[in-house]
Design a protein around this motif. Sequence first.
Motif, PDB file in Angstrom:
ATOM      1  N   LYS A 218       0.803  -1.226   0.000  1.00 31.67           N
ATOM      2  CA  LYS A 218       0.000   0.000   0.000  1.00 31.67           C
ATOM      3  C   LYS A 218       0.833   1.273   0.000  1.00 31.67           C
ATOM      4  CE  LYS A 218      -4.053  -2.055   2.240  1.00 31.67           C
ATOM      5  NZ  LYS A 218      -4.953  -2.010   3.421  1.00 31.67           N
ATOM      6  N   ASN A 219       2.015   1.221   0.595  1.00 33.56           N
ATOM      7  CA  ASN A 219       2.859   2.420   0.677  1.00 33.56           C
ATOM      8  C   ASN A 219       4.230   2.155   0.076  1.00 33.56           C
ATOM      9  OD1 ASN A 219       0.984   4.120   2.308  1.00 33.56           O
ATOM     10  ND2 ASN A 219       1.303   2.484   3.823  1.00 33.56           N
ATOM     11  N   PRO A 220       4.301   2.008  -1.246  1.00 34.23           N
ATOM     12  CA  PRO A 220       5.583   1.697  -1.890  1.00 34.23           C
ATOM     13  C   PRO A 220       6.588   2.829  -1.701  1.00 34.23           C
ATOM     14  CG  PRO A 220       3.950   2.315  -3.531  1.00 34.23           C
ATOM     15  CD  PRO A 220       3.213   2.177  -2.230  1.00 34.23           C
ATOM     16  N   LEU A 221       7.853   2.460  -1.656  1.00 37.71           N
ATOM     17  CA  LEU A 221       8.906   3.457  -1.458  1.00 37.71           C
ATOM     18  C   LEU A 221       9.069   4.361  -2.670  1.00 37.71           C
ATOM     19  CD1 LEU A 221      11.731   1.371   0.292  1.00 37.71           C
ATOM     20  CD2 LEU A 221      10.189   3.053   1.321  1.00 37.71           C
ATOM     21  N   LEU A 222       8.676   3.881  -3.856  1.00 39.38           N
ATOM     22  CA  LEU A 222       8.908   4.636  -5.083  1.00 39.38           C
ATOM     23  C   LEU A 222       7.593   5.045  -5.753  1.00 39.38           C
ATOM     24  CD1 LEU A 222      11.757   2.514  -6.741  1.00 39.38           C
ATOM     25  CD2 LEU A 222      11.997   4.577  -5.341  1.00 39.38           C
ATOM     26  N   PRO A 223       7.301   6.341  -5.818  1.00 40.82           N
ATOM     27  CA  PRO A 223       6.163   6.800  -6.619  1.00 40.82           C
ATOM     28  C   PRO A 223       6.457   6.566  -8.103  1.00 40.82           C
ATOM     29  CG  PRO A 223       6.862   8.479  -5.028  1.00 40.82           C
ATOM     30  CD  PRO A 223       7.928   7.430  -5.069  1.00 40.82           C
ATOM     31  N   PRO A 224       5.456   6.682  -8.976  1.00 37.68           N
ATOM     32  CA  PRO A 224       5.675   6.483 -10.416  1.00 37.68           C
ATOM     33  C   PRO A 224       6.795   7.385 -10.951  1.00 37.68           C
ATOM     34  CG  PRO A 224       3.341   6.551  -9.963  1.00 37.68           C
ATOM     35  CD  PRO A 224       4.025   6.908  -8.674  1.00 37.68           C
TER      36      PRO A 224
END
Length: 351
Positions: A218-224
Amino acid sequence: MDALRAKVDSAKQADPNIRCAYPVNENLASSYPAPAPASDVTLIAADGSQINPDRHAAIQFCVVNVGAIQMRLNSGETPEIFTDTELLYGDALLPNGFPMSDGMVALKRDLDERTKLEKLSKGLKGSVVTFTDGPIELWGAKGEDANSYDEVVRKYLGVLSRLQERGVVTAGYVDKPSADLVIRLLEIAKADHEQIQKMKEFHPLRGVSDRWLYGEHKNPLLPPGHRSAVFGIQSSSEKKYTGVLSLHFFYLNVGTEGHPWPVRVEIPKWVADDKTKLDLLHSVLVEQCRMMGSKPYPYLLHRAHETAVVKMEEKQQIEQMLSMELRNQGEDMDDGSNKQSAKDLQGRTRM
């Protein structure tokens, strides 16, 4: 950071074959947005395919096919397409007296792909970015034919050195990676002195992958569009890839909001140490993947793969040509195996 590097070095002393990420100079949780799109750069992508020797066939041969696409961004010029095909049979299938295995054919394909990039980059003006599909490190066939493997690696390191001398950016693109290089680093960070000495048994995060860490929750370290910190690769291969050729990597989210797609990008040290080159590669890969829409993948690599694929009918044509040549020379031909005959009969029955 120094303390963590010291722990990795201690783990390496306890287990020389340990494979993990090695901290360099960026914070472990770093996330860098994509730089502005590049406007004046030549892109070259190469991909390969092969027909492996088939012991069940009447004629033993293999084919290595490499396709490459070269494109100058914003030039209005049509991308150039290149195809190199090599047919091996007879004594060529017995390097150093050992039958060429599927692993050695794949190794040759990988060498030929990057050799093609090196040849095409020669003489080009301005910035040049090259990439292939898969790791930049050569894999496989190490234990099958040690002499042939060492010879391929020697040639490969020469190719990388020439790319470095020209200032060419080069990378390996690993789609949907399953590695745990960063996770393993986090396990080392968590380990105490006694656990460091027994890292082979210490796996508190077993089953967790880097891909999960960077995008599959749900809270990935890397945004798009963002890349991770750059890491070195701690592995037994570091003895071969030394100095400016030492192996590094970063993760890159080429997906979109709500649909992350983290990939691993492998690079040599000369790219990792040059922020201009690193930013150029980052920007190019993000733009290339956006061209493929909802299935992000570098557009030029996709085109190179289409060019390189060897179709079944092409394999059959090669078999027929070799059969005719052998007959014309009065050479004896072996029969295919009974297993192959049964498969051929089954195929004709289904038709």
